[in-house]
Scaffold this motif. Sequence first.
Motif, PDB file in Angstrom:
ATOM      1  N   VAL A  25       0.829  -1.204   0.000  1.00 38.24           N
ATOM      2  CA  VAL A  25       0.000   0.000   0.000  1.00 38.24           C
ATOM      3  C   VAL A  25       0.862   1.251   0.000  1.00 38.24           C
ATOM      4  N   GLN A  26       1.924   1.257   0.802  1.00 41.24           N
ATOM      5  CA  GLN A  26       2.789   2.438   0.876  1.00 41.24           C
ATOM      6  C   GLN A  26       3.479   2.699  -0.459  1.00 41.24           C
ATOM      7  N   ALA A  27       3.997   1.646  -1.099  1.00 38.33           N
ATOM      8  CA  ALA A  27       4.698   1.830  -2.371  1.00 38.33           C
ATOM      9  C   ALA A  27       3.751   2.338  -3.454  1.00 38.33           C
ATOM     10  N   LEU A  28       2.569   1.753  -3.570  1.00 39.46           N
ATOM     11  CA  LEU A  28       1.624   2.182  -4.595  1.00 39.46           C
ATOM     12  C   LEU A  28       1.082   3.581  -4.321  1.00 39.46           C
ATOM     13  N   SER A  29       0.822   3.885  -3.066  1.00 38.67           N
ATOM     14  CA  SER A  29       0.301   5.217  -2.727  1.00 38.67           C
ATOM     15  C   SER A  29       1.309   6.306  -3.070  1.00 38.67           C
ATOM     16  N   ASN A  30       2.569   6.088  -2.738  1.00 42.29           N
ATOM     17  CA  ASN A  30       3.592   7.085  -3.062  1.00 42.29           C
ATOM     18  C   ASN A  30       3.760   7.237  -4.578  1.00 42.29           C
ATOM     19  N   ALA A  31       3.702   6.107  -5.302  1.00 45.80           N
ATOM     20  CA  ALA A  31       3.836   6.186  -6.750  1.00 45.80           C
ATOM     21  C   ALA A  31       2.680   6.955  -7.374  1.00 45.80           C
ATOM     22  N   LEU A  32       1.462   6.757  -6.864  1.00 38.71           N
ATOM     23  CA  LEU A  32       0.298   7.476  -7.404  1.00 38.71           C
ATOM     24  C   LEU A  32       0.360   8.962  -7.076  1.00 38.71           C
ATOM     25  N   GLU A  33       0.779   9.286  -5.862  1.00 35.73           N
ATOM     26  CA  GLU A  33       0.831  10.695  -5.471  1.00 35.73           C
ATOM     27  C   GLU A  33       1.913  11.441  -6.239  1.00 35.73           C
ATOM     28  N   GLN A  34       3.034  10.765  -6.557  1.00 39.61           N
ATOM     29  CA  GLN A  34       4.131  11.420  -7.267  1.00 39.61           C
ATOM     30  C   GLN A  34       4.047  11.241  -8.782  1.00 39.61           C
ATOM     31  N   GLN A  35       2.997  10.566  -9.246  1.00 40.56           N
ATOM     32  CA  GLN A  35       2.792  10.333 -10.673  1.00 40.56           C
ATOM     33  C   GLN A  35       3.939   9.530 -11.299  1.00 40.56           C
ATOM     34  N   ARG A  36       4.572   8.669 -10.528  1.00 42.03           N
ATOM     35  CA  ARG A  36       5.623   7.793 -11.030  1.00 42.03           C
ATOM     36  C   ARG A  36       4.985   6.425 -11.286  1.00 42.03           C
ATOM     37  N   LEU A  37       4.337   6.278 -12.415  1.00 44.17           N
ATOM     38  CA  LEU A  37       3.527   5.104 -12.714  1.00 44.17           C
ATOM     39  C   LEU A  37       4.266   4.169 -13.663  1.00 44.17           C
ATOM     40  N   HIS A  38       4.335   2.918 -13.277  1.00 46.98           N
ATOM     41  CA  HIS A  38       4.926   1.899 -14.132  1.00 46.98           C
ATOM     42  C   HIS A  38       3.859   1.372 -15.076  1.00 46.98           C
ATOM     43  N   HIS A  39       4.296   0.755 -16.180  1.00 48.96           N
ATOM     44  CA  HIS A  39       3.314   0.291 -17.156  1.00 48.96           C
ATOM     45  C   HIS A  39       2.860  -1.141 -16.895  1.00 48.96           C
ATOM     46  N   ALA A  40       3.564  -1.889 -15.995  1.00 50.88           N
ATOM     47  CA  ALA A  40       3.185  -3.274 -15.716  1.00 50.88           C
ATOM     48  C   ALA A  40       3.497  -3.592 -14.260  1.00 50.88           C
ATOM     49  N   TYR A  41       2.527  -4.205 -13.598  1.00 49.41           N
ATOM     50  CA  TYR A  41       2.664  -4.575 -12.185  1.00 49.41           C
ATOM     51  C   TYR A  41       2.428  -6.080 -12.054  1.00 49.41           C
ATOM     52  N   LEU A  42       3.191  -6.711 -11.181  1.00 49.60           N
ATOM     53  CA  LEU A  42       3.028  -8.132 -10.900  1.00 49.60           C
ATOM     54  C   LEU A  42       2.839  -8.311  -9.398  1.00 49.60           C
ATOM     55  N   PHE A  43       1.682  -8.861  -9.023  1.00 47.70           N
ATOM     56  CA  PHE A  43       1.362  -9.101  -7.615  1.00 47.70           C
ATOM     57  C   PHE A  43       1.414 -10.607  -7.370  1.00 47.70           C
ATOM     58  N   THR A  44       2.237 -11.009  -6.410  1.00 47.45           N
ATOM     59  CA  THR A  44       2.389 -12.426  -6.076  1.00 47.45           C
ATOM     60  C   THR A  44       1.980 -12.656  -4.634  1.00 47.45           C
ATOM     61  N   GLY A  45       1.608 -13.887  -4.321  1.00 44.51           N
ATOM     62  CA  GLY A  45       1.212 -14.229  -2.964  1.00 44.51           C
ATOM     63  C   GLY A  45       0.248 -15.412  -2.964  1.00 44.51           C
TER      64      GLY A  45
END
Length: 602
Positions: A25-45
Amino acid sequence: MSYIVLARKYRPRTFSEMVGQEHVVQALSNALEQQRLHHAYLFTGTRGVGKTTVSRILAKSLNCQGADGNGGITAAPCGVCQACTDIDSGRFVDYTELDAASNRGVDEVQQLLEQAVYKPVQGRFKVFMIDEVHMLTGHAFNAMLKTLEEPPEYLKFVLATTDPQKVPVTVLSRCLQFNLRPMAPETVQEHLAHVLADEKVEAEPGALRLLSRAARGSMRDALSLTDQAIAFGAGQLQEAAVRQMLGSVDRSHVFRLIEALAAGDGKTVVETSEALRLHGLSAAAALEEMSMVLQRMAVLQAVPSASEGGDEEAATIARLAQMLPADETQLLYSICLHGRTELGLAPDEYAALTMVLLRLLAFKPSASQEKKTLLTRPAPQAAVPASPRPTENPDGRPSVSPQANRGDAPAAPPRPTAPPGRVLPVVEPRQPAPRAAAPAGQGNDVVGVPVRLQPEPLRDTATGVPAVTPTPEGDFWQATVQQLVDREAITALVRELALQAQLVGRDEGHWMLRVERESLNQPASRERLKNALQAAGHAVEISVEVGAVSDSPARRNAHAAWLRQQAAEQIILNDPFVQQMQRDFGAKIVPGSIKPVAKTRE
């Protein structure tokens, strides 16, 4: 209105509602607030930890229009605009979820990628979510590589998988990877308490604890089990009902088993196992609960300050931790873990459970240790002739009183009040034992046998080879054991006992041996070694104690092997041809390639 299960009703809709995944949550929230968006995300678990949930929240964050319709990319989607509501309901045209478990071929992937050339219809971004991406075929992965590497600026890929090892490295290198961790039982229990409070369902803390453990880190499993428990308990969550539903073993049975194992009470162990059978409780659950309790005991034994004061079971576990030594706790834990894998191999899992418990009891070291002297009954100090009396220095080594070393100190004569008996001195190698004539009217019972004290075992720090402190008894025992080994009179564990033992004291009818490992001191091995000695002409009884060994046949053999190795290496290193090859051609001797030639016996 149809009932909505808890797992769907309480699915998080914003990052702030997610529990147990703060690092993501912290990593995604900071990326959204700073507009540093990657084009592909991989979620594992593992299952039920929030991979699909995070994907939907990320899609809402990218396409949220705000409550007033003027919103932009945000880490806190409003949840009321058309994009947020459509994504939650699964009808947002620019958000596509593909189940790779059932659409794993190259044709399905190509159909999905054909939509990538079109710009979003309603939202700000197109989001392609591929669940269980590791199920795709190799051709399907190859088909999406180019688009995954350089997608249009309005396209975002979100991949989810429970097995990232099956995803090709070429795909992993194109994605920003986040690992969603299994949730701790305490986190699951706290969240269940909030959910049940909103549902106005009464729940006992013990019932929530059982559900959180049974979920094994999955919040979705925890909510599904809670739904089942509410139905089973007719709207209430009681510990007894939940335990019956799950088939869990009551911790009282586990505590009783561990306490019986600590006391060596085999009857209680078997009776408790039969009680588990009568109640229909799971044998695997019994071993699992024992492993959990033993793990907490081991932590308390290693770190006493790690006590969990808020747990009602902490006092009982702390008491059990004091009853068992740390090494026995580790042994029981290991046997419980291995015993769970054997349950499926047995025709009856309860019989297998009983065997595992009896194994725990059989491998428990005996509480009664062998006596460290050969005294048959205590003798008063006056009956023993004056001799150097060993004491212990602060460093643990024996010392002798200065007065005992004086040559002019006469030995004190025995007093008339001495009990009947005599003292046998230590027998020197290959010399008959001196026999003192017993005074008239006195018996021949042995009062005490002086045992020669041995120094602590040493190890050469430079070579790592066990150091040997030769003793007369060691010479005699080496020759005796070598004779038994050559004749193959002793094998397996009996041979190992003889090789690892040190002869520390002997008289004409009794020998005292010492070993460093308790596992060698078994009654059957001692009996077989005694029979082999009697067959070789040594009609003696043997006793075995556990302690430091400094002169044993095994240590002598290891030291002799090291000396032969050193001699062989010196022969090679001093060879003129070898020295010439090293000097002229820079040749090097491969470590470990030099082996001494074994001696052949004629």
